[in-house]
Design a protein around this motif. Sequence first.
Motif, PDB file in Angstrom:
ATOM      1  N   LEU A  27       0.954  -1.159   0.015  1.00 34.45           N
ATOM      2  CA  LEU A  27       0.122  -0.076  -0.179  1.00 34.45           C
ATOM      3  C   LEU A  27       0.949   1.244   0.130  1.00 34.45           C
ATOM      4  O   LEU A  27       0.678   2.183  -0.588  1.00 34.45           O
ATOM      5  CB  LEU A  27      -0.850   0.078   1.236  1.00 34.45           C
ATOM      6  N   GLY A  54       1.988   1.757  -3.446  1.00 30.25           N
ATOM      7  CA  GLY A  54       0.806   2.549  -4.172  1.00 30.25           C
ATOM      8  C   GLY A  54       0.495   3.913  -3.838  1.00 30.25           C
ATOM      9  O   GLY A  54       0.473   4.762  -4.733  1.00 30.25           O
ATOM     10  N   ASN A 105      -5.540   1.083  -6.691  1.00 27.52           N
ATOM     11  CA  ASN A 105      -6.968   1.368  -6.262  1.00 27.52           C
ATOM     12  C   ASN A 105      -6.705   2.827  -5.647  1.00 27.52           C
ATOM     13  O   ASN A 105      -6.712   2.900  -4.579  1.00 27.52           O
ATOM     14  CB  ASN A 105      -7.786   0.479  -5.576  1.00 27.52           C
ATOM     15  N   VAL A 127      -5.806   4.183  -2.161  1.00 27.28           N
ATOM     16  CA  VAL A 127      -4.900   4.909  -1.554  1.00 27.28           C
ATOM     17  C   VAL A 127      -5.257   6.295  -0.951  1.00 27.28           C
ATOM     18  O   VAL A 127      -4.619   6.499   0.031  1.00 27.28           O
ATOM     19  CB  VAL A 127      -4.087   5.227  -2.925  1.00 27.28           C
TER      20      VAL A 127
END
Lengths: 280, 322
Positions: free
Chosen positions: B193, B196, B213, B217
Motif C-alpha cells: 500500500l 501504491g 486502487n 490509496v
Amino acid sequence: MLLEIRDVHVHYGKIAALKGITVEVEEGEIVTLIGANGAGKTTTLKTISGLRPLSSGRILFNGQDISRMPGHKRVLAGIGQAPEGRGIFPGMTVTENLHMGAYARKGDVSKDLAEVFELFPRLAERKNQAGGTMSGGEQQMLAIGRALMSRPKVLLLDEPSMGLAPMLIQQIFTIIEEINRRGTTVLVVEQNAQQALQLAHRAYVLETGRVLKSAPASELLDDPEVRAAYLGGGAGAAGGSGGSGDSGDSGGKAAAVASAPGEAAVVDEPVQKTAPDDRD
Amino acid sequence: MFGNFIDQFWPSTIDGLSLGAIYALVALGYTMVYGVLRLINFAHSEIFMIGTFAALATLNAIGLSAPVGGLALIGLVLMLAVVAGLVSGASAVALEFVAYRPLRRRGASRLAALISAIGASLFLQQLFARVLIPWWFDLPKEKGALPIPKHFTETVDLLSIGDFIIRNDKLFVILGAIVMMIALDQFVNRTQLGRGIRATAQDPETAVLMGVNIDRVVSATFMIGGVMAGVAAALYLMRFGETNYFVGFLLGIKAFTAAVLGGIGNLRGALVGGLTLGLIEMYGSVIFGSAWQDVVAFSVLVLVLMFRPTGILGESLQQARA
C-alpha cells in the motif's frame, strides 16, 4: 475474439474525441492504430484501460463486458499498458518501477523480473538507477517491461517510437515482435505509420475520432491514399511523431520518422477543428 | 539580549525540538494529502483538535488519583496516543468520504475542494464549540480552555546535566515523533500500500494502469495523516495541558508552514520543517521576547521561500524517494 471495441463514443466535456470507434483484436495478433495527432488513438487506448469513461458503446474483453469496470481491475483481468509519455515513476528505481507493474498480482515475481531483464539487458544494467534519470529509450524499455510484469493477455503500447532515434526504434520494434512471438497479443498506437505497418498483422487508420479504414497491414502499406496521407508518399508530407529531431539518417524509412514541424501541417489540418483536446 | 540567548540555549533547544516534533507530526498530514491529491486539507487542524478531545476523554475516563511516573506514565501516554490516533484517523477518513470524495468523483476543480476543506474546518469547530463540548463537559457555551486532570500534567525532571534539564514530557514528545516518523518511513517504502501511495503521488494515471486502487490509496493517506495528528494531539495534551475547540487553528497554520518550509509533498521535509520551525520560534522568543515568536517564525519562512521556493529539502514526494 480477445478484445472488442464496439461503436465507442468518448467525450471530453462537450467535445467528442471518439465518434463511434469499432476495433477488434484476435488473440495472438499485433494490431496497430495509425493516424495523425488528435485522431483519437491515445483516447482509444485510455478508454480500453479504463482511464476515460465512455459515453456510449461497449468494450468486450475475453467475451466479458468491461465497459464499466474500474481501471485498476482491468489490469488483473489481463490488460497491460505502456502509456503515452511512458509514465515512468521518476522517484523509483528501475527495479521498483518493475515491481509496480506486478502491483496487482499475487505470488512470486522473480521469474517475470528475470524475463524482463533478459528481453531488456539494458534495464538489468541499470537496476538501481532512478527512473527519472534514464534516457528516453531506456524509459520506453522500462515502460514496456513494467507492463509485462502484470502478465497481460493484451499489451497496449502508446507511441513506443515517440522521440527515439531510428536505430532505437528498430530495436524496440524487434522486441515487440519477440514479445508477440512469446504469446502476448499486442495493440500498438503509432504516428510512425511506416514502421507500425511493417510490424503489425492488421491495422486501423483513425481520423478525427473515426475509423477511416481497416485492413491487413501489408495492404495498407501499398494503399495510395494511406501512402499519401501517412507514409510521406510523393509529396514528402510526413505523419511523423513530432518527437526529437534525431532522425538525420535519411535512409528509406526515414521519411515516416522524420518530421520537421512544418511538414505535418497537411495531416494536422482537419484535426484541430474537431478534436483539439486529445492530449496527444 | 544575546547573553540571554546563550544562557537559555539548551533549554530553548529542548523546547524547540519538542514543539517542532508536534508540528512535524501534524505537518505529515498536510504533506501526504498534498502529495497524493494536490489538495491543502485545511480541515486537518480540526482532525488534530478531535484528537486532543479523544485523549482528554480517555484521561477523564481513567480518572487519575495521583501523578504517575516511570513505566506507568509511558503506558498511559501510549494508550492516549493509540486512542487519539484511532479517533483522528477515523475522522480523517470520514472527512475525506464526506467532503472530498464526492467532488473528486464529479471531477470538480481543486478550488472547489479547497472551499469544501474550509467549510469542513468551520463546521467541525462549531460542532465542538456549540454542541459537543457543552454536552460532554456539562458546561455552558464554552469559551476558555478546558480543564485537564492536573495529575497528568505534573511533570518530572528526568535527568539534568548542570543547567541542562530534560523533562519527561518533552522527551516523550520528541521520542514519540521519531518513532512515528520511522514507522511511516518503513510503511511507505516497504509495504504494498505504501508503494501504491508513492506511485499515486508521482503519477496517478499510471498508478491506475499498474492496478492501484486510487480510492483505497486516498483513504489510507487520510488515515495515516489522521493517526499522526492524533498522536501529536495526545503528546500536545501532555506537553501543554490544555485544549479547546480552537486549539487546531494556529497549530494547524504552523504545521502547514512547517510542511511548506521543509518542502511540501516531502515526508522528510515535514520532519525537517517542523523541527526547524520549532527551534526558530523558541530561539526567536528568547532573543526578541515571546511576543515576537510568531513574527520571527514567519519571517524566516518568507526568507527561506525567497531563496528556495520549493522549501528546504526542495524536491517533493513526486521526485523524492519518499
